[in-house]
Scaffold this active site. Structure first.
Site, short mmCIF file in Angstrom:
data_model
loop_
_atom_site.label_atom_id
_atom_site.label_comp_id
_atom_site.label_asym_id
_atom_site.label_seq_id
_atom_site.Cartn_x
_atom_site.Cartn_y
_atom_site.Cartn_z
N ASP A 1 0.87 -1.17 0.00
CA ASP A 1 0.00 0.00 0.00
C ASP A 1 0.91 1.23 0.00
OD1 ASP A 1 -3.22 0.58 1.60
OD2 ASP A 1 -2.13 1.71 0.08
C1 GLC Z 1 -4.29 4.38 -0.20
C2 GLC Z 1 -5.17 3.20 0.17
C3 GLC Z 1 -5.24 2.15 -0.89
C4 GLC Z 1 -5.12 2.80 -2.26
C5 GLC Z 1 -3.71 3.35 -2.36
C6 GLC Z 1 -3.50 4.11 -3.69
O1 GLC Z 1 -3.62 4.83 0.92
O2 GLC Z 1 -4.92 2.56 1.40
O3 GLC Z 1 -6.47 1.44 -0.71
O4 GLC Z 1 -5.35 1.85 -3.27
O5 GLC Z 1 -3.39 4.21 -1.27
O6 GLC Z 1 -4.33 5.20 -3.76
#
Ligand code: GLC
Length: 740
Positions: A281
């Site tokens: 993430d």
């Molecule tokens: C965010 C979220 C994730 C998302 C990623 C990209 O912090 O936790 O669900 O896909 O970053 O935006």
């Protein structure tokens, strides 16, 4: 057609698929053999090149230069056929011309916005849920997007956690069938089709169990709980063919998911045999330092790649440290090669090596985005997501002949809020329909609409009440719209108090006290607490955030053009003190029964154990009678199946849909089992007076659970099977025994 032919053709297909696969793997190996270590690491590096969807982290990186040097394998938050083509052209200037992946959070719609995922889950309509993902994929793929960071399949049983809006609620069974529908919707007939995008099951794993509902907080649970409640939707997503997984920010029993080899290597890539790739993430590799798990970014990089995290979103940990770690012998080059292969296989499967620009087609994008068909699909899904919580005196549906209607409340004319969290922004020409506009569209000018805001969402003053009361007095019927704002639920939006904010419930009280017929629409992304309204309003709809066509969908239900069929996918508490509250509770040694003595019983002194609204609750303009339950046997051996039949009759005057839910209870087991568990459901449509016979089957799989040794077993003994309209509205029961 005779079975031999079918068997042979299936065998040929599978041989062909395997042949294709090995052909791709041969190609990948040949590319891999040409790559330098730096180029390999470049494929594991994903950077943001658009909207910031995480903590801002300014990097002085020249993205175009890095792409040309082969130091970036994927970008996120870039959208549009034109820009993706231009960036892909930069990638074609690199030594090996390896195409980029473009990833985006297409969570509930791309250009046309669909209801938030929790709202869609309330439809219990797998075709509708799949349609939403299908349209989203068609739009996103026409805009150069290869990969959506969805579906989010985190089970959530704590509505203080803001990301409850993004999943499918509290139940592993419902969450699993919805995860499958969403993956199939996003990935279409086959990965690589022009109208498909790679799905990404997230956040692996147990992110929804953050202690105290506070986002990013630690998660601590038994492995049994993990396997029984939180992993099933991920396994369902994998079985549906999810191309990628994303790990999660949380620690699980003290180990960050991003550096957790139990999750990523033992379970996902080992036990489950996952062949796709895992992306971290946003910055979650770097965050292992903040967790106090890694001493610095270099150690975090080593831990992440070793634990099975393939791609690094945004932390630059791999770009900055992996080469050195390999040279120092601290990272096994096989882990790097495996990660690169997993990613390149997907780039081949999407046809990007043959034609890197195949998804960046401006003509197709123009025809696809925001099409009337896509808007109609959004409206279809939205109306099915609305849950009617109450309709005591049948004020609903409102007659279209009503002369004067007052619309009162801070969300009556709200447009942007209808999008909900995780909706991409498209600027001024993309305004979702408000409730007010939907009612106006429905009734035209023959009905007089009065309007008063009454208060703002967070007001502490009641100065607007007088005007609102006056407005209500001048109308035959009042429609109110209260709740949160869209950004009060979502990522990093945990709340310790989930009551409807401000003085809104006082406004509801003031309007109810006028004596006019009042319908209250409650809008939000999570279960909210609204005790006064729940007790005193005669008609209540929970309308979540319904997306681009929200207003029209609400009007369809309000005026009877669609009979509400939604059912809650998550329990609504009476009090914050009850949280975590969910239907699949165990009995305890001192079970409490409403109305009986609470003395030395598992109960609260100050509030009932029962929720405000139960899992599976949702009313219709008609009523349904359940009858004639029949089990074809009441004793089964382990490998037997029970056939359960029953009849459902529409006993009202509207055509309507009912979600017939099948629960079981394992009466005696070690360890103890919940008092009821959802194991199947069917959503059926019946005309007034119509009766349908339904059939369900129960086999060992539905009776099985993880014992303390994590063995998936069914224990012989007595079971109860329950058919109902909600977890607290069981209509028929019967019993059977599982023999040794
Ligand atoms: C965010 C979220 C994730 C998302 C990623 C990209 O912090 O936790 O669900 O896909 O970053 O935006």
């Amino acid at each position: 057609m005779n079975y031999k032919i079918i068997a042979c053709s299936l065998l040929l297909i599978s041989i062909n698929v395997k042949a294709q696969q090995s052909k791709i793997e041969q190609k990948v190996d040949s590319v891999l053999n040409l790559m330098t270590l730096q180029e390999k690491i470049g494929q594991l590096n994903q950077l943001n090149a658009g909207d910031v969807t995480g903590p801002e982290d300014k990097k002085n990186v020249n993205i175009l230069e890095e792409i040309r040097k082969g130091k970036i394998g994927s970008l996120l938050n870039v959208k549009g056929a034109k820009i993706t083509k231009e960036l892909q052209q930069e990638a074609m200037k690199s030594r090996l011309k390896i195409p980029l992946f473009f990833g985006q959070d297409v969570i509930h719609g791309y250009r046309v916005i669909f209801p938030i995922p929790l709202a869609e889950a309330a439809s219990w309509d797998l075709d509708a849920i799949k349609l939403s993902a299908r349209v989203s994929a068609r739009e996103a793929s026409s805009s150069g997007i290869h990969w959506t960071f969805a579906p989010m399949v985190d089970i959530a049983r704590d509505p203080r956690w803001g990301r409850v809006m993004e999943g499918a609620g509290e139940d592993p069974y419902l969450g699993s069938v919805i995860a499958r529908a969403r993956v199939l919707g996003f990935q279409g007939t086959s990965l690589g089709d022009l109208d498909a995008v790679m799905a990404c099951a997230k956040h692996f794993a147990a992110y929804g169990a953050a202690i105290a509902g506070r986002d990013y907080n630690g998660v601590d649970m038994s492995k049994r709980q993990l396997w029984e409640v939180y992993l099933p939707p991920f396994k369902a997503a994998l079985d549906a063919g999810a191309a990628t997984f994303m790990n999660s920010f949380n620690t699980l029993n003290g180990i960050p998911a991003t550096g957790n080899s139990y999750l990523q290597r033992d379970i996902l890539k080992g036990n489950w045999g996952f062949k796709g790739f895992v992306v971290s993430d946003w910055d979650s590799i770097k965050e292992m330092v903040a967790h106090g798990y890694a001493k610095d970014l270099k150690e975090a990089a080593q831990m992440a790649i070793t634990a099975g995290n393939d791609m690094d979103m945004e932390s630059n940990a791999y770009e900055g440290h992996l080469a050195k770690l390999v040279k120092e012998g601290k990272v096994n080059i096989d882990h790097v090669n495996d990660a690169v292969k997993r990613i390149l296989i997907k780039k081949f499967e999407l046809g990007l090596f043959d034609n890197p620009y195949r998804f960046s087609d401006e003509k197709r994008e123009k025809a696809e985005l925001n099409s009337l068909a896509n808007k109609a699909a959004s409206r279809e899904v939205a109306k099915k997501s609305i849950v009617m919580l109450k309709n005591e005196t049948g004020i609903l549906p409102i007659s279209k002949a009503t002369k004067t209607i007052a619309l009162i409340g801070p969300l009556v004319k709200a447009n942007q809020d209808m999008r909900g969290f995780w909706a991409l922004s498209w600027g001024k020409d993309d305004i979702p329909l408000s409730l007010y506009e939907g009612v106006r569209n429905k009734l035209g000018n023959k009905t007089k609409l009065l309007y008063a805001k009454g208060c703002n969402i967070n007001d502490s003053v009641t100065t607007g009440f007088r005007d609102a009361i006056e407005t209500a007095r001048n109308a035959e019927v009042v429609i109110m719209a209260v709740g949160e704002t869209f950004d009060m639920t979502g990522e990093a939006k945990s709340k310790a108090d989930i009551h409807i904010p401000g003085v809104q419930e006082q406004l509801v009280k003031a309007i109810i006290e006028t004596g006019k017929p009042v319908i209250v629409l409650v809008m939000g992304g999570r279960p909210l607490i609204f005790n006064y309204t729940a007790t005193n309003a005669k008609s209540i709809l929970f309308t979540w955030w319904l997306g681009s066509q929200a207003g029209d969908a609400m009007a369809d239900v309000l005026f009877g053009d669609y009979n509400p069929s939604g059912k809650l996918p998550i329990t609504f508490p009476r009090s914050i003190g009850q949280i975590p509250i969910y239907y699949a509770q165990t009995h305890t040694g001192r079970p409490f029964e409403e109305g009986k003595s609470a003395n030395y019983r598992s109960a609260y002194l100050d509030v009932s154990n029962s929720p405000q609204y139960a899992f599976g609750h949702g009313l219709s303009y008609t009523t349904f009678k359940y009858s004639d339950i029949n089990l074809d046997k009441t004793e089964i051996a382990l490998n037997d199946t029970i056939k359960i039949s029953l009849k459902i009759t529409n006993t009202g005057k509207y055509t309507g849909e009912e979600v017939v839910q099948l629960y079981i209870q394992d009466k005696v087991a070690q360890p103890v089992r919940p008092i009821l568990e959802l194991k199947d459901f069917q959503k059926i449509k019946l005309a007034p007076g119509e009766t349908k016979q339904l059939v369900f089957y129960i086999e060992k799989e539905k009776l099985s659970f993880y014992n303390d040794d994590l063995k998936w077993i069914a224990q012989p003994g007595d079971f109860e099977v329950m058919l109902g309209s909600a977890a607290d509205d069981i209509r028929l029961r019967n019993a059977f025994t599982l023999k040794d």
